[in-house]
Design a protein around this motif. Structure first.
Motif, PDB file in Angstrom:
ATOM      1  N   ARG A  94       0.882  -1.363  -0.017  1.00 30.93           N
ATOM      2  CA  ARG A  94      -0.062   0.084  -0.084  1.00 30.93           C
ATOM      3  C   ARG A  94       0.831   1.287  -0.084  1.00 30.93           C
ATOM      4  O   ARG A  94       0.455   2.374  -0.696  1.00 30.93           O
ATOM      5  N   MET A 120       1.903   1.913  -3.481  1.00 38.85           N
ATOM      6  CA  MET A 120       0.993   2.393  -4.409  1.00 38.85           C
ATOM      7  C   MET A 120       0.580   3.648  -3.978  1.00 38.85           C
ATOM      8  O   MET A 120       0.472   4.631  -4.932  1.00 38.85           O
ATOM      9  N   ASN A 121       0.692   4.213  -2.702  1.00 34.60           N
ATOM     10  CA  ASN A 121       0.496   5.665  -2.351  1.00 34.60           C
ATOM     11  C   ASN A 121       1.603   6.565  -3.071  1.00 34.60           C
ATOM     12  O   ASN A 121       1.118   7.752  -3.569  1.00 34.60           O
ATOM     13  N   ARG A 170       1.316   6.673  -6.837  1.00 35.32           N
ATOM     14  CA  ARG A 170       0.063   7.537  -7.129  1.00 35.32           C
ATOM     15  C   ARG A 170       0.560   9.121  -6.853  1.00 35.32           C
ATOM     16  O   ARG A 170      -0.060  10.090  -7.948  1.00 35.32           O
ATOM     17  N   SER A 171       0.985   9.443  -5.920  1.00 38.17           N
ATOM     18  CA  SER A 171       1.215  10.851  -5.589  1.00 38.17           C
ATOM     19  C   SER A 171       2.462  11.339  -6.374  1.00 38.17           C
ATOM     20  O   SER A 171       2.527  12.714  -6.692  1.00 38.17           O
ATOM     21  N   LYS A 213       3.828   9.838  -9.270  1.00 37.72           N
ATOM     22  CA  LYS A 213       3.669   9.606 -10.741  1.00 37.72           C
ATOM     23  C   LYS A 213       4.932   8.492 -11.003  1.00 37.72           C
ATOM     24  O   LYS A 213       5.548   8.973 -12.150  1.00 37.72           O
ATOM     25  N   PRO A 273       1.573   3.732 -12.347  1.00 32.15           N
ATOM     26  CA  PRO A 273       0.673   4.918 -12.486  1.00 32.15           C
ATOM     27  C   PRO A 273       0.329   4.853 -13.920  1.00 32.15           C
ATOM     28  O   PRO A 273       1.197   5.037 -14.850  1.00 32.15           O
ATOM     29  N   TRP A 279      -2.521   6.707 -16.575  1.00 36.60           N
ATOM     30  CA  TRP A 279      -3.744   7.707 -16.726  1.00 36.60           C
ATOM     31  C   TRP A 279      -4.882   7.331 -18.072  1.00 36.60           C
ATOM     32  O   TRP A 279      -4.368   7.141 -19.203  1.00 36.60           O
ATOM     33  N   LEU A 290      -6.347   8.894 -13.116  1.00 37.42           N
ATOM     34  CA  LEU A 290      -5.208   7.936 -12.554  1.00 37.42           C
ATOM     35  C   LEU A 290      -5.593   6.808 -11.757  1.00 37.42           C
ATOM     36  O   LEU A 290      -6.355   6.821 -11.009  1.00 37.42           O
ATOM     37  N   GLN A 291      -4.716   5.696 -12.568  1.00 43.44           N
ATOM     38  CA  GLN A 291      -5.007   4.442 -11.891  1.00 43.44           C
ATOM     39  C   GLN A 291      -3.716   3.856 -11.445  1.00 43.44           C
ATOM     40  O   GLN A 291      -2.753   4.261 -12.055  1.00 43.44           O
ATOM     41  N   VAL A 292      -3.516   2.906 -10.511  1.00 49.42           N
ATOM     42  CA  VAL A 292      -2.065   2.220 -10.280  1.00 49.42           C
ATOM     43  C   VAL A 292      -2.454   0.875 -10.469  1.00 49.42           C
ATOM     44  O   VAL A 292      -3.198   0.107  -9.843  1.00 49.42           O
ATOM     45  N   ARG A 293      -1.663   0.503 -11.174  1.00 50.28           N
ATOM     46  CA  ARG A 293      -1.745  -1.084 -11.697  1.00 50.28           C
ATOM     47  C   ARG A 293      -0.664  -1.676 -11.149  1.00 50.28           C
ATOM     48  O   ARG A 293       0.397  -1.403 -11.165  1.00 50.28           O
TER      49      ARG A 293
END
Length: 213
Positions: A40, A43-44, A47-48, A50, A77, A79, A85-88
């Motif tokens: 997690r 992923m954070n 996301r923040s 990029k 990340p 788009w 915005l998604q995180v795969r």
């Protein structure tokens, strides 16, 4: 891990006060360095910031009831206009256990590489430009010359999360691979041993060695 990512974020912000091009494109963690419960945080961060992350995961059971495997997790990340915005996440397995690894853990850990992943990095706003193709090989998998030959015309960057005491051999391997594959080769080794490096296929050695730690 959270403290490490906070420090990396702070360094990136400091760099931004001195360099307009301060964006962190790629973050690589060594082999067996990230616990699944900490995904997690990755992923954070992705996301923040990029940032694409390749993280060597601790031994994990990816198939219920099956053996543990050594793998790396891509955190990417992406788009799109429809989803934002998604995180795969994608998993790259390690097919070839190191001899010591097999001797110590072979009864509970198995090789696992059902596929070799290629991740396209969209580096340009011009749709006519092809993506930069990134791929990863976990430590001992990078010694598989068949894999290197197969990837030569497929990828542009080979990323190697490592946990390797034999730093000199891996230095020589990275130096050879970047010419053999004609692409950037990046090794992130455990800090206990050092030997993290990156080589690009330039003619002069002082150009080709991007960094060495």
């Amino acid at each position: 891990l959270r403290a490490t990512l906070t420090a990396i974020r702070a360094m990136s912000q400091l760099r931004g006060t001195h360099n307009a091009s301060s964006h962190l494109d790629l973050l690589v963690f060594p082999e067996l360095s990230v616990h699944p419960s900490d995904i997690r945080h990755l992923m954070n961060f992705a996301r923040s910031q990029k940032t694409i992350i390749v993280a060597g995961m601790t031994y994990e059971r990816v198939v219920a009831g099956d053996a543990l495997v050594n793998s790396a997790l891509w955190v990417i990340p992406t788009w799109s206009k429809s989803l934002g915005l998604q995180v795969r996440t994608l998993r790259q397995g390690k097919g070839n256990l190191a001899p010591q690894e097999a001797a110590d853990f072979g009864s509970v850990v198995r090789g696992f590489r059902p596929a070799q992943l290629l991740v396209g990095y969209e580096w340009s706003n011009n749709t006519a430009d092809r993506p930069m193709w990134l791929t990863a090989a976990i430590c001992y998998d990078a010694t598989d010359l068949g894999l290197a030959s197969g990837l030569r015309d497929q990828s542009d960057v080979l990323i190697i999360p490592a946990l390797n005491r034999d730093v000199q051999t891996f230095d020589q391997m990275a130096s050879a691979l970047h010419y053999h594959m004609y692409q950037l080769v990046v090794i992130a080794n455990n800090g206990q041993f050092g030997g993290s490096n990156a080589y690009a296929p330039y003619a002069e050695r002082f150009d080709s060695q991007v960094f060495h730690m």
